[in-house]
Design an enzyme around this catalytic site. Structure first.
Site, PDB file in Angstrom:
ATOM      1  N   ASP A 115       0.826  -1.210   0.000  1.00 22.85           N
ATOM      2  CA  ASP A 115       0.000   0.000   0.000  1.00 22.85           C
ATOM      3  C   ASP A 115       0.860   1.259   0.000  1.00 22.85           C
ATOM      4  O   ASP A 115       2.083   1.201   0.224  1.00 22.85           O
ATOM      5  CB  ASP A 115      -0.906  -0.034   1.241  1.00 22.85           C
ATOM      6  CG  ASP A 115      -2.283   0.562   0.973  1.00 22.85           C
ATOM      7  OD1 ASP A 115      -2.402   1.381   0.043  1.00 22.85           O
ATOM      8  OD2 ASP A 115      -3.226   0.216   1.717  1.00 22.85           O
TER       9      ASP A 115
ATOM     10  N   ASP B 131     -10.580   1.297  -4.190  1.00 24.64           N
ATOM     11  CA  ASP B 131     -11.175   0.824  -2.936  1.00 24.64           C
ATOM     12  C   ASP B 131     -12.684   0.664  -3.080  1.00 24.64           C
ATOM     13  O   ASP B 131     -13.355   0.239  -2.129  1.00 24.64           O
ATOM     14  CB  ASP B 131     -10.889   1.821  -1.801  1.00 24.64           C
ATOM     15  CG  ASP B 131      -9.567   1.505  -1.112  1.00 24.64           C
ATOM     16  OD1 ASP B 131      -8.942   0.497  -1.465  1.00 24.64           O
ATOM     17  OD2 ASP B 131      -9.164   2.282  -0.217  1.00 24.64           O
TER      18      ASP B 131
HETATM   19  C1  DGJ Z   1      -6.047   1.340   1.513  1.00 27.97           C
HETATM   20  C2  DGJ Z   1      -6.303   0.141   0.648  1.00 27.97           C
HETATM   21  O1  DGJ Z   1      -6.690   0.523  -0.622  1.00 27.97           O
HETATM   22  C3  DGJ Z   1      -7.335  -0.746   1.313  1.00 27.97           C
HETATM   23  O2  DGJ Z   1      -7.666  -1.825   0.497  1.00 27.97           O
HETATM   24  C4  DGJ Z   1      -6.789  -1.206   2.632  1.00 27.97           C
HETATM   25  O3  DGJ Z   1      -5.685  -2.017   2.419  1.00 27.97           O
HETATM   26  C5  DGJ Z   1      -6.432  -0.006   3.485  1.00 27.97           C
HETATM   27  N1  DGJ Z   1      -5.583   0.908   2.793  1.00 27.97           N
HETATM   28  C6  DGJ Z   1      -5.763  -0.463   4.747  1.00 27.97           C
HETATM   29  O4  DGJ Z   1      -5.304   0.581   5.491  1.00 27.97           O
END
Ligand code: DGJ
Length: 733
Positions: A463, A532
């Site tokens: 991430d 997301d």
């Molecule tokens: C952002 C990501 O896009 C999510 O899928 C998840 O992993 C969160 N961060 C976790 O903090």
């Protein structure tokens, strides 16, 4: 200006021609676009003969030329190939060709510029896919081997301000398409006329961002998915970037406009002392005479031809984020794992929340050891259960980031990227770690390496949840230096080092869902988390446009719960299933909250994915041009044309009561096919009484339909309720 009679190089691949005249002082591109066929020396000479435009009134006395390294020396008033200075002088580069070599689809041009004291190497490679990659390497040479390194040279560093890789476009390319977006609405297309002046996209986030240009496309007005002539550019880089399409009234030589890209450098970021060098990001230029699908097809072929392209069947994944968030209780996660295994999940990924101090998103980033209070026995019990089921074990990490509330920040405040006068504001409560700092880099490598080895980690969800504002590396006495370029290279080195140590390890580029989707990071990662947002209404668009660059197997696409966590919209299961099917599919849901019947249906979808993924992850992506923006018809057609899967989807209601005859894209009008409806993921709710007749028949088995009907005349498609989708399977008979 005297010019010698020039040799002309012609590269050809997959219906694309790239012709360069190796003239003096500089080569120029005679043609980039449609294949011109096998050209004789005379033909090429004719192309050269017709490469000068008119001498305009009140203008340079030689016809303007657009060279491979355009500068003011050519009378070029658009964005130059490079800008910079040496302590305030040497601002007007005037490079000359010093050497050229070609072979194996590649043309390498060596240029030397006495004014700036730089040697420039341009490597044009026309890939078998027809994608033209351009690499630019700049060196400030040591003047004489064996001499003192700086002997006879101006010791001032050469400050490189900008390097832009430029290619010309014909005047008929008058419409532009690129992308913008925001969190949960990534890669939103924007389209308009290519006006006079510069259309410039500057990325200053230290990552491509949710609003990344993605693919800057210029085409003959009216281009669509299936037709039209289009030229595109992708800058394969994960740091700051600059993309442009530029059109001036006098054109670019005989061309109408230019397409260009490179890295957006901060002032003073790249200072070249003798012996130093700089490589600009790889720029991928692509032409197609077959619309946006043609462009996408070339990129997909380019990526699929890479030796490191994921070749194994893409494992059906369960990611724990929307299932449990920070609620890491082993018993709950083991239950989730068992249920996942029972329905056929092949990879389980433990998301954020497992490491020291990470009980929410305000603390812990940087401390890459397992939280002993939440995980008293480490991750072993979970990893073992996952592996015991024959599944892969994945782990979420965000190595480039740090919370101030962490041991790392307390012990190494100097490792944080940001100015000496004090850090600016936090973002998602976090700051950026200076990955170019050798000790920070070594710490990350050791921490990640240890975790991977200890738990047999098969996959990292990598991430990166904030922009790099004020991305400077702190220096003694407040001498902070721009750090985004070094940061980007540091991350690449880290990814490369992990892959070298763990060749089977797969890595996902996540970045808040879709903010680092570029071919630089994808040269060392195996898929992206596109957004997301799992809401299928939004996801249809996100995946459609992410797919403009990436093939489905590189696009993570998960089924969420009935009510989207990011939009609040409630959607039917089958629409969620069919949307996630057309990517690297997975689940982002709490299976412990699902009924046995729901799990049963999910299992049927998992089995369907496993059945069709070989086709979905190797075939050609096709998208129909439809008048009704609320409907989408997209699919994947096998390379040999023998099989296809289509998704007919409706995101909202619209005025037309029915779609009428609609062509299924990518099929051969001369072939004979049969079609059936696949119902394993459920059937859509219909906004109609009945029919069309072929569809009713296809609900219970194969219906023979010739290509002349499917791809020629078109077939009437049923009218769906909003937020519904239908899966059609086609095979040649
Ligand atoms: C952002 C990501 O896009 C999510 O899928 C998840 O992993 C969160 N961060 C976790 O903090």
């Amino acid at each position: 200006m005297t010019r010698t009679t020039a040799r002309i190089t012609h590269l050809r691949a997959a219906g694309v021609s790239f012709v360069v005249e190796l003239g003096d002082p500089l080569p120029r591109v005679l043609h980039w676009g449609e294949d011109l066929g096998e050209l004789t020396g005379d033909d090429l000479a004719a192309l050269g003969l017709t490469a000068d435009g008119v001498v305009l009134n009140n203008a340079p006395d030689d016809a303007r030329r657009f060279t491979v390294w355009p500068t003011e020396a050519d009378g070029w008033t658009g964005t130059p190939a490079h800008q910079g200075h040496r302590g305030g002088v040497a601002t007007t580069p005037r490079p000359r060709l010093t050497g050229a070599r070609e072979g194996d689809g590649e043309l390498v041009l060596e240029l030397a510029d006495e004014v700036s004291g730089l040697d420039l190497t341009l490597t044009y490679r026309l890939e078998p896919s027809g994608v033209l990659t351009v690499r630019t390497d700049i060196t400030r040479p040591l003047r004489a081997a064996g001499e003192d390194a700086t002997a006879g040279q101006d010791p001032a560093p050469y400050d490189l301000a900008a390097v832009t890789t430029l290619l010309p476009l014909p005047a008929r390319a008058g419409e532009i398409l690129d992308f913008t977006g925001k969190w949960c609405r990534e890669r939103a297309p924007q389209r308009g006329s290519l006006a006079y002046g510069s259309h410039v996209r500057e990325v200053r986030r230290g990552r491509p961002g949710q609003d990344a240009p993605h693919l800057l496309t210029v085409g003959v007005p009216g281009f669509g998915f299936r037709s039209g002539e289009v030229w595109g550019l992708h800058v394969a880089w994960s740091g700051n970037q600059r993309w442009l399409a530029e059109r001036s009234p006098e054109g670019a030589g005989v061309h109408g406009s230019v397409l260009g890209g490179g890295e957006l450098l901060a002032p003073g970021e790249i200072r070249l002392a003798p012996g130093d060098s700089y490589s600009a990001p790889l720029c991928c230029f692509v032409w197609s005479g077959e619309g946006l699908d043609g462009l996408a097809d070339r990129f997909h072929s380019l990526l699929r031809a890479r030796p490191a392209h994921p070749a194994s069947p893409r494992p059906l994944t369960l990611n724990t984020w929307e299932a449990v968030y920070f609620d890491h209780r082993l018993d709950r996660l083991l239950d989730l794992t068992d249920r996942a295994a029972a329905i056929g999940v092949e990879r389980l990924v433990l998301d954020d929340g497992w490491f020291s101090g990470r009980r929410d998103d305000t603390a812990g980033l940087g401390d890459w050891t397992v939280d002993a209070t939440v995980w008293p026995d480490g991750l072993g019990p979970l990893a073992d259960r996952v592996h015991g089921h024959g599944m892969e074990f994945g782990l979420w990490v965000e190595p480039e980031m740090v919370n101030l509330d962490s041991t790392l920040a307390a012990e190494h405040p100097d490792w944080i990227l940001g100015p000496s006068v004090g850090l600016g504001g936090s973002s998602r409560h976090q700051y950026v770690l200076n990955v170019a700092h050798p000790d920070a880099w070594a710490y990350l490598l050791k921490s990640l390496d240890t975790l991977i080895s200890r738990y047999g980690i098969d996959y990292l969800k990598w991430d990166h949840n904030r922009d790099l504002n004020e991305g400077v590396a702190r220096g003694a006495g407040g001498r902070d230096r721009p750090g985004v370029h070094a940061q980007t290279e540091g991350v690449y080195r880290l990814l490369d080092a992990l892959k070298e140590r763990h060749p089977a390890l797969e890595i996902e580029s996540c970045s808040s869902g879709g903010a680092r989707v570029d071919l630089g990071v994808l040269a060392r990662t195996d898929r992206v988390w596109a957004s997301d947002c799992n809401d299928p209404v939004e996801r249809q668009a996100v995946q459609r446009w992410t797919g403009q660059l990436l093939p489905p197997e590189l696009i993570g696409a998960h089924v969420g719960g009935p009510r989207s966590h990011t939009t609040g919209r409630v959607t039917d299961e089958s629409f969620r299933y069919l949307t996630a099917l057309f990517g690297h599919a997975g689940i982002e849901d709490d299976l412990t909250a699902r009924t046995p019947e729901e799990l049963d249906r999910l299992g049927r979808w998992v089995a369907l994915y496993k059945e069709v993924r070989a086709l979905l992850h190797s075939g050609r992506v096709v998208r129909a041009d439809l008048d009704d923006d609320s409907t989408l018809l997209h699919g994947v057609v096998a390379e040999d044309g023998g099989a296809a899967l289509y998704c007919w989807a409706r995101t909202a209601t619209s005025a037309p009561a029915q779609a009428g005859r609609t062509r299924l894209p990518g099929l051969d009008p001369a072939a004979r096919y049969e079609v059936r409806v696949r119902d394993e993921a459920g059937l859509p709710a219909l906004h109609q009484v009945s029919g069309p007749a072929w569809f009713t028949a296809a609900l219970s088995g194969w219906v023979p339909l010739p290509g002349a009907v499917l791809a020629g005349a078109g077939v009437p498609l049923p009218t769906l309720d909003p937020a519904q989708a239908l899966l059609l399977e086609v095979r040649r008979v």
